[in-house]
Every structure is written in structure tokens, then in C-alpha cells.
Scaffold this motif. Structure first.
Motif, PDB file in Angstrom:
ATOM      1  N   THR A 341       0.871  -1.173   0.000  1.00 43.90           N
ATOM      2  CA  THR A 341       0.000   0.000   0.000  1.00 43.90           C
ATOM      3  C   THR A 341       0.908   1.223   0.000  1.00 43.90           C
ATOM      4  OG1 THR A 341      -1.725  -1.153   1.251  1.00 43.90           O
ATOM      5  CG2 THR A 341      -1.794   1.263   1.220  1.00 43.90           C
ATOM      6  N   PRO A 342       0.955   1.981  -1.104  1.00 44.49           N
ATOM      7  CA  PRO A 342       1.895   3.104  -1.181  1.00 44.49           C
ATOM      8  C   PRO A 342       1.726   4.078  -0.016  1.00 44.49           C
ATOM      9  CG  PRO A 342       0.955   2.666  -3.333  1.00 44.49           C
ATOM     10  CD  PRO A 342       0.189   1.819  -2.355  1.00 44.49           C
ATOM     11  N   GLY A 343       2.858   4.540   0.513  1.00 44.14           N
ATOM     12  CA  GLY A 343       2.837   5.484   1.623  1.00 44.14           C
ATOM     13  C   GLY A 343       2.725   4.833   2.984  1.00 44.14           C
ATOM     14  N   THR A 344       2.864   3.517   3.044  1.00 40.34           N
ATOM     15  CA  THR A 344       2.770   2.798   4.317  1.00 40.34           C
ATOM     16  C   THR A 344       3.922   3.182   5.249  1.00 40.34           C
ATOM     17  OG1 THR A 344       1.644   0.898   3.342  1.00 40.34           O
ATOM     18  CG2 THR A 344       2.854   0.498   5.373  1.00 40.34           C
ATOM     19  N   VAL A 345       3.626   3.269   6.527  1.00 37.82           N
ATOM     20  CA  VAL A 345       4.651   3.454   7.553  1.00 37.82           C
ATOM     21  C   VAL A 345       4.616   2.239   8.469  1.00 37.82           C
ATOM     22  CG1 VAL A 345       5.489   4.859   9.470  1.00 37.82           C
ATOM     23  CG2 VAL A 345       4.433   5.965   7.485  1.00 37.82           C
ATOM     24  N   SER A 346       5.743   1.564   8.595  1.00 36.52           N
ATOM     25  CA  SER A 346       5.851   0.428   9.506  1.00 36.52           C
ATOM     26  C   SER A 346       6.532   0.878  10.789  1.00 36.52           C
ATOM     27  CB  SER A 346       6.656  -0.708   8.860  1.00 36.52           C
ATOM     28  OG  SER A 346       6.929  -1.719   9.817  1.00 36.52           O
ATOM     29  N   HIS A 347       5.989   0.443  11.916  1.00 37.85           N
ATOM     30  CA  HIS A 347       6.592   0.744  13.215  1.00 37.85           C
ATOM     31  C   HIS A 347       7.503  -0.381  13.690  1.00 37.85           C
ATOM     32  CE1 HIS A 347       3.803   4.009  13.134  1.00 37.85           C
ATOM     33  NE2 HIS A 347       2.745   3.268  13.389  1.00 37.85           N
ATOM     34  N   SER A 348       7.706  -1.396  12.856  1.00 31.79           N
ATOM     35  CA  SER A 348       8.549  -2.522  13.246  1.00 31.79           C
ATOM     36  C   SER A 348       9.990  -2.076  13.461  1.00 31.79           C
ATOM     37  CB  SER A 348       8.492  -3.604  12.164  1.00 31.79           C
ATOM     38  OG  SER A 348       9.185  -4.765  12.572  1.00 31.79           O
ATOM     39  N   LEU A 349      10.678  -2.725  14.373  1.00 30.06           N
ATOM     40  CA  LEU A 349      12.045  -2.390  14.741  1.00 30.06           C
ATOM     41  C   LEU A 349      13.009  -3.022  13.734  1.00 30.06           C
ATOM     42  CD1 LEU A 349      13.406  -0.940  17.183  1.00 30.06           C
ATOM     43  CD2 LEU A 349      13.497  -3.170  18.309  1.00 30.06           C
TER      44      LEU A 349
END
Length: 482
Positions: A341-349
Motif C-alpha cells: 500500500t503506497p505510503g505505508t509506515v511500519s513501526h517494526s524495529l
């Protein structure tokens, strides 16, 4: 059908928050914002050993600092690893080209790249007159060789009067086309001109800026000189002892004492970032013109951050967000990154060691089982999946030597010389304004993280832990003893 291409854009000393898409209040980065808008970005990306050599060891080997052995900054140690990022991609059929900074030893160690056009910036250890000629930057560095051909035998990056670890800032004195940031873009674009069209490429465009010297062209200084800038972060736990003793030293680890000079350092740093961004824009447009943009995965990151006078600090190596948190973007279309999904932000480390396995996974080739890093590709479809629960970082840094554990929620810091501890609740306090180490509400969590660090360090040769407690004052060289 030919495999897709890979462009790794590497910067030096770029903070994870100094980007437009990261909502920085002052810095403008339209081209990097574009990459983030068509890809996935990671707002918990870190450099576990935040200085140039150790960070790049993690990037090129996929190993943690416990295994690549570089726990601080020390030049002159041979780079000899069985698996490297370029070496493995070469085995998978990629032509591997690096332009710009490598910062390895010896200087012309290619680490598996087929070709390197080198510019390492100003390396003190490679500029001394006692250095053997073959290891001197005046001989080995392609940019220095080119600059002297173009501008005369005495031309140098030091002609601005700036030092490579200094907070002093002033505009570049030559025409913009001679700036090292432009040079990396120029030589990267020339690679696109002469590449084999039938073979996939791995191009690493490795920029020096915004690492000091803060010497962007005048246009970029003007952009920020006329703006009111957000002052550096200052919490309730810092002392001014170092600032008062070193705040008038041009290359101090605390930055300047004078508020006007603090602002000048910010202007110079931000100017270098926007200049870099525009040159990345040139490279993106070249990909389009050569017809390879839609067939090229772009990964953007940095080796570490810059404290930029936050908490009376300057440079990197310490365990605070300005130093250890880095930008990381994977950018491409849905054919290259299925499920995106374009523009996704992941909070994964995630960490620099994850870049190599990610790229090997992307090209569907073997990932050596000795790597510590993990592929980030599963986060494309599951961006909130946890790649790891906690990350251990460290840096040998004299009296400021440190170990830390970070999670998406919080951070525990232990200074190994003094035994001093700190604890920050990052979700509520992202600028680390409040040290909560003595907060009764946090004691259970602090104990959990301290115990985790005790277990992490218990088998280390330095003797930081006996398995039951942390032991301060142990010898801590920047290269781990066997």
C-alpha cells in the motif's frame, strides 16, 4: 526475463527525523518524500553501532556488531568477511557498482563490487603524510583525483576552511557541479549510461553529506537562513559541564556555546540535506529517462544520525535518538513489492543489518544462514508485524561508552565506564526530555530491560556482565577481542 534492478541510496549522518515526510518542522525533502509516498518507510529504523565504520560493517555483512566485531570507530583494520552484500548479489547475476563512500580497509577493498568510484570524504588516517602512498586518499580517492584535474593541483575539500567533524558552517566555495554530492550523482548517472542493458544492476550511490563539513551551495543556505528554526531539544536531565568546557572548540562533541553558532550549524546541516535531496531527484529522473525507474527497487537509508546540539551534544556514537535513529525507505511499484500500500509506515524495529538479507530475499537468492539481519519484505504486506521485539546497540566511546536496548515503546541506557543508567518512554517522550530512571512507576519495566541487557552481554569477552549484574569499568576497545 531480466531480474529487476536495485538502487541503494546511502547517506552519511542523516537523522531519522530530518525529512519532510517524517513531519520535520523545518527540513524540506521533496524527492525523498516522493520515494516514501510510493513505498514503505520505517519509523523505528536504527543503527546499532552509530559511527561510520561499524554501521557500514552491519550494512555490508548483515551481521550484528557482536559478529562483525566493530564496536566503535577505528581505522586500519582489514575488512575480511566470507559474505558481503555485493558479493552475494554478484553471485546472483548482478553487476555491482558503488559510487561514493565505502570507508573500508584497505581503501580500494571492493567488498564484492565489480567496480568502485571512491570518495570517502576527509579521512584523517588516510591524509597524514606518513601514510603509504597506496593508502593515501591523494592517490586512492577518485573524487580528489578528479577535483584536482578540474580545478588545479592544490584544490581540496578543505579549501572552505571547514573540518570534517566540525559544527562550523559556510557555503561551498566552488561551482556547485564540483561539490562531492553532485559528483556522486554525476558518476551514478554515468553508470546508467554505460551499464550492460541485458544484465540487472545493483548500484550503491553512497553520499557523504549531510556529514560535516556543512558546506552546501549558497542557494541551500539561503533557504534556511531566512527561516525561523526549531531550537535543539533540551530536557531536564542534561548538564552543561561539557558544553562550558568545550563549547568554543570548533570540533567539540557538544557543539557550540553561542546560540548564533548553534543556529548556523542547523542551517548548514539542513542545507546539506536539501541539496542532497535535489541531487537524489536528479538520479531518480535519470532512472526515468533511461527507462529503468519502474524496474528498479530503491532502498534509501543512512549509516547513523547527528545529534545537532540536542541535549548539548554533537556528532554521533551516543545512544540518543538523534544519533541512533535513521531513515529507511523501500520504494517501488506493486510489481516489485507485491501487496504494497503506497505510503505505508511500519513501526517494526529494523536495523542496518536487515538491508543485506532484504535485498537477497528480493532477488530470490540464497541468504547465508550466518546472517543476523532479517528480511524486511514480509513487512510489505504486514507492516505492523514485529521483526524483533528489542534491539541491542552500543558504542566504544571513551568515557561516553554505552550500551542500550530500544523497543518501539522505550529505551534503557547503560554507560559502561561509569555505570550510569537512563530510561526513556519514547512513545510519550520521543525527544527524550525526561529521564525516568528513578520513576517508581517504571521500575518493573526498567528491571526487565536491565536483566535483558545483563543476559545479552554475559558472554562478551570484555566482561560487561557475569550473568547476574552489569559490571562497569571494563576495557572496551572499538574492535572486539576474539
Amino acid at each position: 526475463m531480466k531480474q529487476p534492478n536495485i538502487l541503494l541510496i546511502m547517506t552519511d549522518q542523516l537523522r531519522g527525523d530530518c525529512l519532510g515526510f517524517a513531519r520535520h518542522p523545518d527540513v524540506k525533502t521533496p524527492y525523498l518524500d516522493t520515494l516514501a509516498s510510493r513505498g514503505i518507510s520505517f519509523d523505528n529504523a536504527y543503527s546499532a553501532c552509530p559511527s561510520c565504520i561499524a554501521a557500514r560493517a552491519a550494512l555490508h555483512t548483515g551481521l550484528s556488531q557482536e559478529h562483525h566485531k566493530r564496536t566503535g570507530y577505528e581505522d586500519g583494520i582489514i575488512w575480511d568477511y566470507p559474505h558481503t552484500m555485493a558479493g552475494e548479489l554478484s553471485k546472483a547475476g548482478y553487476y555491482c557498482q558503488c559510487v561514493g563512500k565505502m570507508h573500508v580497509h584497505p581503501l580500494r577493498n571492493y567488498l564484492g563490487f565489480h567496480n568502485v568510484e571512491l570518495h570517502d570524504g576527509y579521512l584523517h588516517s588516510a591524509r597524514y603524510t606518513s601514510v603509504p602512498w597506496q593508502e593515501s586518499q591523494k592517490n586512492a580517492d577518485d573524487y580528489f583525483h578528479w577535483l584536482k584535474q578540474e580545478k588545479g593541483i592544490d584544490a581540496d575539500v578543505t579549501d572552505t576552511g571547514l573540518e570534517c567533524n566540525s559544527w562550523v558552517a559556510r557555503p561551498w566555495i566552488y561551482e556547485e557541479k564540483y561539490h562531492p554530492t553532485n559528483w556522486v550523482t554525476d558518476r551514478s548517472i554515468d553508470f546508467l549510461r554505460r551499464k550492460d542493458p541485458q544484465k540487472p544492476f545493483f548500484l550503491m550511490a553512497s553520499y557523504l553529506r549531510p556529514h560535516p563539513p556543512f558546506d552546501a551551495p549558497s542557494y541551500y543556505f539561503d533557504l534556511y537562513n531566512r527561516k525561523e528554526l526549531t531550537p535543539p531539544a533540551l530536557g531536564d536531565w542534561e548538564t552543561e559541564e561539557l558544553l562550558k568546557s568545550q563549547g568554543r572548540v570548533f570540533d567539540s562533541k557538544c557543539g557550540p556555546l553561542d546560540k548564533d553558532l548553534i543556529r548556523e550549524a542547523q542551517v548548514g546541516y539542513y542545507a546539506c540535506i536539501t541539496h542532497l535531496d535535489h541531487q537524489i531527484g536528479r538520479l531518480i529522473q535519470a532512472l526515468v529517462e533511461y527507462g529503468v525507474y519502474e524496474d528498479t527497487l530503491i532502498l534509501f537509508t543512512s549509516d547513523h544520525g547527528e545529534e545537532l546540539c540536542d541535549h548539548h551534544m554533537f556528532r554521533k556514537s551516543r545512544p540518543y535518538q538523534g544519533s541512533i535513529r535513521i531513515p529507511l525507505i523501500l520504494s517501488g511499484n506493486d510489481r516489485l513489492l507485491p501487496g504494497l500500500t503506497p505510503g505505508t509506515v511500519s513501526h517494526s524495529l529494523v536495523e542496518l543489518r536487515d538491508v543485506m538479507p532484504t535485498l537477497l530475499d528480493f532477488v530470490h537468492t540464497h541468504i547465508p544462514d550466518t546472517l543476523d539481519g532479517k528480511s524486511m519484505l514480509p513487512l510489505i504486506e504486514q507492516p505492523q508485524k514485529a521483526l524483533r521485539e528489542v534491539l541491542h546497540g552500543e558504542h566504544s566511546y571513551g568515557e561516553y561508552s554505552n550500551h542500550w536496548l530500544v523497543t518501539p515503546q522505550d529505551k534503557f541506557i547503560w554507560y559502561s565506564e561509569t555505570g550510569t543508567e537512563q530510561y526513556f518512554r519514547l512513545l510519550d517522550d520521543p525527544k527524550e526530555l525526561h529521564n525516568e530512571i528513578d520513576n517508581p512507576v517504571c521500575q518493573n519495566r526498567i528491571c526487565q530491560l536491565r536483566d535483558c541487557l545483563i543476559q545479552t552481554l554475559k558472554n562478551r569477552p570484555e566482561g560487561f556482565s557475569d550473568g547476574t549484574k552489569l559490571i562497569p569499568g571494563q576495557p572496551y576497545p572499538p574492535y572486539m577481542p576474539s
